[in-house]
Design a protein around this motif. Structure first.
Motif, PDB file in Angstrom:
ATOM      1  N   ILE A  96      13.474  34.109   4.985  1.00  0.00           N
ATOM      2  CA  ILE A  96      12.733  34.601   5.270  1.00  0.00           C
ATOM      3  C   ILE A  96      12.105  36.434   5.530  1.00  0.00           C
ATOM      4  N   GLU A  97      11.265  36.172   5.383  1.00  0.00           N
ATOM      5  CA  GLU A  97      10.251  37.460   5.700  1.00  0.00           C
ATOM      6  C   GLU A  97       9.780  37.296   6.844  1.00  0.00           C
ATOM      7  N   ASN A  98       9.943  38.590   7.065  1.00  0.00           N
ATOM      8  CA  ASN A  98       9.575  39.546   8.409  1.00  0.00           C
ATOM      9  C   ASN A  98       9.598  38.616   9.676  1.00  0.00           C
ATOM     10  N   GLY A  99      10.990  38.137   9.227  1.00  0.00           N
ATOM     11  CA  GLY A  99      11.791  37.579  10.599  1.00  0.00           C
ATOM     12  C   GLY A  99      10.983  36.141  10.902  1.00  0.00           C
ATOM     13  N   ARG A 100      10.635  35.833   9.475  1.00  0.00           N
ATOM     14  CA  ARG A 100       9.847  33.980   9.542  1.00  0.00           C
ATOM     15  C   ARG A 100      10.511  33.277   8.494  1.00  0.00           C
ATOM     16  N   LEU A 101      10.975  31.725   8.646  1.00  0.00           N
ATOM     17  CA  LEU A 101      11.844  31.061   7.767  1.00  0.00           C
ATOM     18  C   LEU A 101      10.517  30.472   7.352  1.00  0.00           C
ATOM     19  N   PHE A 102      10.289  30.763   5.792  1.00  0.00           N
ATOM     20  CA  PHE A 102       9.393  30.240   4.499  1.00  0.00           C
ATOM     21  C   PHE A 102      11.386  28.848   3.744  1.00  0.00           C
ATOM     22  N   TYR A 103      10.008  27.757   3.887  1.00  0.00           N
ATOM     23  CA  TYR A 103      11.227  26.524   2.980  1.00  0.00           C
ATOM     24  C   TYR A 103       9.816  26.316   1.693  1.00  0.00           C
ATOM     25  N   TYR A 111      21.155  32.024  28.059  1.00  0.00           N
ATOM     26  CA  TYR A 111      20.557  30.563  27.061  1.00  0.00           C
ATOM     27  C   TYR A 111      19.931  30.573  26.951  1.00  0.00           C
ATOM     28  N   TRP A 112      18.791  31.179  27.349  1.00  0.00           N
ATOM     29  CA  TRP A 112      17.100  30.670  27.146  1.00  0.00           C
ATOM     30  C   TRP A 112      15.782  31.469  26.290  1.00  0.00           C
ATOM     31  N   GLU A 113      17.204  33.101  26.562  1.00  0.00           N
ATOM     32  CA  GLU A 113      16.860  34.230  25.553  1.00  0.00           C
ATOM     33  C   GLU A 113      16.431  34.467  24.346  1.00  0.00           C
ATOM     34  N   ARG A 114      17.385  33.404  23.569  1.00  0.00           N
ATOM     35  CA  ARG A 114      17.162  32.592  22.232  1.00  0.00           C
ATOM     36  C   ARG A 114      16.098  31.892  21.854  1.00  0.00           C
ATOM     37  N   PHE A 115      15.270  31.233  22.907  1.00  0.00           N
ATOM     38  CA  PHE A 115      14.262  30.791  22.873  1.00  0.00           C
ATOM     39  C   PHE A 115      13.107  31.973  21.749  1.00  0.00           C
ATOM     40  N   ASP A 116      13.110  33.422  22.190  1.00  0.00           N
ATOM     41  CA  ASP A 116      11.840  34.337  21.865  1.00  0.00           C
ATOM     42  C   ASP A 116      12.306  34.342  20.172  1.00  0.00           C
ATOM     43  N   GLU A 117      14.207  34.172  20.208  1.00  0.00           N
ATOM     44  CA  GLU A 117      13.954  34.833  18.512  1.00  0.00           C
ATOM     45  C   GLU A 117      13.717  33.202  17.706  1.00  0.00           C
ATOM     46  N   PHE A 118      13.709  32.148  18.864  1.00  0.00           N
ATOM     47  CA  PHE A 118      13.374  30.534  17.476  1.00  0.00           C
ATOM     48  C   PHE A 118      11.851  30.772  17.651  1.00  0.00           C
ATOM     49  N   LYS A 119      10.702  31.744  18.386  1.00  0.00           N
ATOM     50  CA  LYS A 119       9.742  31.913  18.035  1.00  0.00           C
ATOM     51  C   LYS A 119       9.216  32.705  17.508  1.00  0.00           C
ATOM     52  N   VAL A 120       9.597  33.636  16.949  1.00  0.00           N
ATOM     53  CA  VAL A 120       9.427  34.445  16.459  1.00  0.00           C
ATOM     54  C   VAL A 120      10.120  33.946  14.402  1.00  0.00           C
ATOM     55  N   LEU A 121      11.235  32.774  15.057  1.00  0.00           N
ATOM     56  CA  LEU A 121      11.871  32.579  13.195  1.00  0.00           C
ATOM     57  C   LEU A 121      10.667  31.090  13.071  1.00  0.00           C
ATOM     58  N   PHE A 122      10.474  30.709  14.281  1.00  0.00           N
ATOM     59  CA  PHE A 122       9.855  29.051  14.035  1.00  0.00           C
ATOM     60  C   PHE A 122       8.255  29.375  13.184  1.00  0.00           C
TER      61      PHE A 122
END
Length: 323
Positions: free
Chosen positions: A313-320, A108-119
Motif C-alpha cells: 500500500i502506497e498513499n492508501g492505494r494498493l499496488f500489485y 454499509y455503503w460508506e466503505r465504498f469510499d474507502e474502496f474507491k481510494v484503495l482501488f
C-alpha cells in the motif's frame, strides 16, 4: 413473459432497465397449499409492476406465499422489503440476509469510499451514488427467516434442500430438488455470461471459495439448473468446466498485465478484456468500473494467496506486482 419451465414451476422474466444483465429470472413454484417465489428484481417501479402483474396472472395469493432470496444483490433482493410489508415471509441465508439489512443503511455503503481510494478509482471521480446496488436495494430492514444448509422447503411435490454456494456473494444459497434433479442456482452457474466474482474483504480468498462451490455442485445429480439470468442450463458439469476455464484464463491475463510493472487495481481492470460495448475504460459507465475493479481485485487477491503476486500500500492505494 411467464413460461412454465417444469410442472408448476414458472419463470417470470423481470426487466432490469439500463443494466447489462437485461433481465432477472424470478421463479414461482405453485401448489395448493402455498407458493414459493424466488428472487424479485430491483427496488424500482418497472420491476415491481412486472412482478405483481406476473403473480396476478398466475393467481398467486401473497397470503399463501413465501419469498426466497438467493443472495444479497439488489436485482435479487430489491423488492423483498415491499413483499415483507405485504405479509410475505422472506427466507434468506444467514450471512446474506444480515448483509441485505445492513445495505438498507448508509453505513454499509460508506466503505465504498474507502474502496474507491484503495482501488485507485478516485482518479475516475466516481462515487457509489449511481451504483445499482445502492440505488435499488431494499430501504427498510426485513424480518428474515434464516436458512441453514440442509433445511428443506416443501412446496407441493417438490422438496427443496438448501445448499450453501458462497463465492458470487459471501452467503449465496441455492435449492436442490433431489427427486426431480433440479437446482435453483441464483447467479452461481450462468450460461452465455459469467457470474461476477467481486472483492468482499481480505479475510477470505473469495475466488477460491467460488471454485470450491462450483466443484461441490459439480458432483450433484442435476438435469436442469434454473439460473437467475439468461438461459436454463441443461449440462451443469460442462458449464462448470467452462467457468473454471474462464477464470483460469483471467488469472493468466492478469499475470501478463503485471509482467513489467506494479499496478493498482483500477489500472489492472482497465487493461483486462470485458464483453462490454465500450471502446475504452473512460467510456465505461461508473457502475461497470466498480464491477470490473471488484472482479480484478478478487483475482489479484487469489494470486497473492497462492504466492504468485505480491502487494503493498502506497498513499492508501494498493499496488500489485508479479513475483
Amino acid at each position: 413473459m411467464i413460461v412454465e419451465t417444469y410442472p408448476n414451476i414458472y419463470r417470470l422474466e423481470i426487466p432490469l432497465p439500463n443494466n447489462p444483465l437485461k433481465a432477472l429470472n424470478s421463479y414461482i413454484i405453485k401448489s395448493e397449499d402455498k407458493n414459493l417465489i424466488i428472487d424479485t428484481g430491483f427496488n424500482r417501479k418497472e420491476c415491481k409492476d412486472t412482478l405483481m402483474k406476473g403473480l396476478k396472472n398466475l393467481n398467486i395469493d401473497l397470503n399463501n406465499s413465501y419469498l426466497l432470496i438467493t443472495h444479497l444483490h439488489s436485482d435479487h433482493s430489491g423488492l423483498a422489503a415491499a413483499l415483507n410489508q405485504e405479509g410475505v415471509k422472506v427466507y434468506a441465508g444467514e450471512v446474506d440476509g444480515k448483509m441485505i439489512n445492513e445495505m438498507s443503511g448508509e453505513k454499509y455503503w460508506e466503505r465504498f469510499d474507502e474502496f474507491k481510494v484503495l482501488f485507485d478509482l478516485d482518479k475516475d471521480n466516481i462515487s457509489f451514488d449511481d451504483h445499482p446496488g445502492y440505488k435499488y436495494c431494499p430501504k427498510e430492514p426485513i424480518d428474515f427467516v434464516s436458512l441453514q444448509e440442509g433445511n428443506i422447503l416443501n412446496v407441493g411435490n417438490y422438496h427443496l434442500e438448501v445448499v450453501d454456494i458462497p463465492g458470487h456473494t459471501p452467503g449465496h444459497i441455492g435449492l436442490y430438488e433431489k427427486k426431480h434433479k433440479l437446482f435453483f442456482g441464483g447467479d452461481h452457474i450462468l450460461d452465455s455470461i459469467t457470474p461476477n466474482i467481486a472483492f468482499w474483504g481480505f479475510d477470505e480468498d473469495i475466488l477460491d471459495t467460488y471454485f470450491k462451490s462450483l466443484n461441490k455442485i459439480y458432483n450433484y445429480d442435476i438435469k436442469t439448473v434454473f439460473p437467475s439470468h439468461r438461459k436454463i442450463v441443461r449440462n451443469h458439469k460442462k458449464r462448470i468446466n467452462e467457468l473454471l476455464e474462464h477464470h483460469g484464463k483471467r488469472l493468466e491475463e492478469i499475470k501478463e498485465i503485471l509482467k513489467d510493472n506494479k499496478m493498482t487495481v483500477r489500472d489492472v481492470a482497465s487493461k483486462m478484456h470485458w464483453d462490454l460495448r465500450h471502446n475504452s475504460w473512460e467510456d465505461f459507465p461508473n457502475p461497470q468500473k466498480w464491477f470490473a475493479s471488484g472482479e480484478a481485485m478478487s483475482h489479484l487477491e487469489h494470486l497473492v494467496c497462492i504466492g504468485e503476486v505480491d502487494k503493498n500500500i502506497e498513499n492508501g492505494r494498493l499496488f500489485y506486482k508479479l513475483i
